[in-house]
Write a protein that holds these residues in place. Structure first.
Motif, PDB file in Angstrom:
ATOM      1  N   LEU A 191       0.831  -1.197   0.000  1.00 62.32           N
ATOM      2  CA  LEU A 191       0.000   0.000   0.000  1.00 62.32           C
ATOM      3  C   LEU A 191       0.869   1.253   0.000  1.00 62.32           C
ATOM      4  CD1 LEU A 191      -2.769  -0.778   2.651  1.00 62.32           C
ATOM      5  CD2 LEU A 191      -3.011  -0.772   0.160  1.00 62.32           C
ATOM      6  N   ASN A 192       0.339   2.311  -0.533  1.00 65.82           N
ATOM      7  CA  ASN A 192       0.989   3.608  -0.465  1.00 65.82           C
ATOM      8  C   ASN A 192       1.167   3.986   1.008  1.00 65.82           C
ATOM      9  OD1 ASN A 192       0.636   6.709  -0.158  1.00 65.82           O
ATOM     10  ND2 ASN A 192       1.274   6.453  -2.281  1.00 65.82           N
ATOM     11  N   CYS A 193       2.256   4.641   1.325  1.00 72.37           N
ATOM     12  CA  CYS A 193       2.575   4.962   2.719  1.00 72.37           C
ATOM     13  C   CYS A 193       1.567   5.904   3.379  1.00 72.37           C
ATOM     14  CB  CYS A 193       3.985   5.538   2.811  1.00 72.37           C
ATOM     15  SG  CYS A 193       4.226   7.092   1.910  1.00 72.37           S
ATOM     16  N   ASP A 199       3.422  10.639  -4.481  1.00 70.80           N
ATOM     17  CA  ASP A 199       4.568  10.776  -3.586  1.00 70.80           C
ATOM     18  C   ASP A 199       4.410  11.906  -2.564  1.00 70.80           C
ATOM     19  OD1 ASP A 199       4.687  12.545  -5.710  1.00 70.80           O
ATOM     20  OD2 ASP A 199       6.877  12.625  -5.753  1.00 70.80           O
ATOM     21  N   ARG A 200       3.385  12.731  -2.686  1.00 64.12           N
ATOM     22  CA  ARG A 200       3.160  13.832  -1.728  1.00 64.12           C
ATOM     23  C   ARG A 200       1.848  13.610  -0.986  1.00 64.12           C
ATOM     24  NH1 ARG A 200       2.713  18.981  -4.262  1.00 64.12           N
ATOM     25  NH2 ARG A 200       2.919  19.770  -2.156  1.00 64.12           N
ATOM     26  N   PHE A 201       1.881  13.802   0.320  1.00 64.50           N
ATOM     27  CA  PHE A 201       0.693  13.609   1.143  1.00 64.50           C
ATOM     28  C   PHE A 201      -0.456  14.496   0.671  1.00 64.50           C
ATOM     29  CE2 PHE A 201      -2.113  14.602   4.679  1.00 64.50           C
ATOM     30  CZ  PHE A 201      -2.467  13.326   5.094  1.00 64.50           C
ATOM     31  N   GLU A 202      -0.167  15.746   0.337  1.00 60.50           N
ATOM     32  CA  GLU A 202      -1.220  16.688  -0.066  1.00 60.50           C
ATOM     33  C   GLU A 202      -1.961  16.194  -1.312  1.00 60.50           C
ATOM     34  OE1 GLU A 202       2.048  17.612   0.380  1.00 60.50           O
ATOM     35  OE2 GLU A 202       1.788  18.445   2.391  1.00 60.50           O
ATOM     36  N   THR A 203      -1.241  15.643  -2.258  1.00 52.85           N
ATOM     37  CA  THR A 203      -1.865  15.116  -3.473  1.00 52.85           C
ATOM     38  C   THR A 203      -2.731  13.904  -3.149  1.00 52.85           C
ATOM     39  OG1 THR A 203       0.033  15.875  -4.761  1.00 52.85           O
ATOM     40  CG2 THR A 203      -1.426  14.284  -5.813  1.00 52.85           C
ATOM     41  N   CYS A 204      -2.213  13.014  -2.329  1.00 52.72           N
ATOM     42  CA  CYS A 204      -2.971  11.821  -1.944  1.00 52.72           C
ATOM     43  C   CYS A 204      -4.216  12.205  -1.149  1.00 52.72           C
ATOM     44  CB  CYS A 204      -2.089  10.864  -1.141  1.00 52.72           C
ATOM     45  SG  CYS A 204      -0.716  10.182  -2.117  1.00 52.72           S
TER      46      CYS A 204
END
Length: 148
Positions: A45-47, A116-121
């Motif tokens: 899973l994505n982190c 790769d960026r929390f904000e995007t996810c």
């Protein structure tokens, strides 16, 4: 009464699909059963999945990337709806699926996915939650008040 089943598809099943699966299962209760899969599943899973789900009091313990072809097996769940979460080529459903299985494109993310960026996810997750919430309370629907 049988539950409606939904299969969320995304390329790697590491972020979008698991988020949608967990949130729809939470939101729908016993009305709908959601699953997710990917055409080329990631190893893990994505982190950010765990952190994003925990913001809604949900956990990611039972989630893992899985290939879509596990739904081709003879005893696998046959979805009523397939929802594509990213712009991707449709999968060819096996002949064992119902002719009434319908496909829908939500296009939460464009290819290539930026994960790769929390904000995007977090933005992807907000879009997923809104799309699912709109299934239960469509925008513009007049509020129904009882006369009791």
């Amino acid at each position: 009464m049988t539950r409606t089943t939904v299969l969320f598809l995304c390329p790697d099943n590491s972020l979008l699909g698991p988020l949608a699966e967990a949130y729809l299962n939470h939101r729908a209760g016993s009305l709908i059963r959601a699953f997710s899969a990917g055409t080329i599943p990631a190893e893990r899973l994505n982190c950010y999945v765990s952190d994003l789900l925990s913001s809604d009091g949900l956990d990611a313990k039972s989630l893992a990337p899985k290939p879509v072809d596990i739904f081709w097996f003879p005893h696998a769940v046959i979805p009523d709806r397939v929802i594509y979460l990213a712009e991707m080529k449709p999968v060819s459903p096996p002949v064992t699926w119902k002719s009434t299985t319908s496909s829908h494109w939500w296009s939460i993310a464009r290819e290539p996915l930026s994960t790769d960026r929390f904000e995007t996810c977090a933005r992807y997750y907000r879009q997923i939650r809104k799309s699912i919430d709109d299934l239960f309370e469509p925008p513009g629907k007049p509020l129904q008040l009882s006369n009791s």
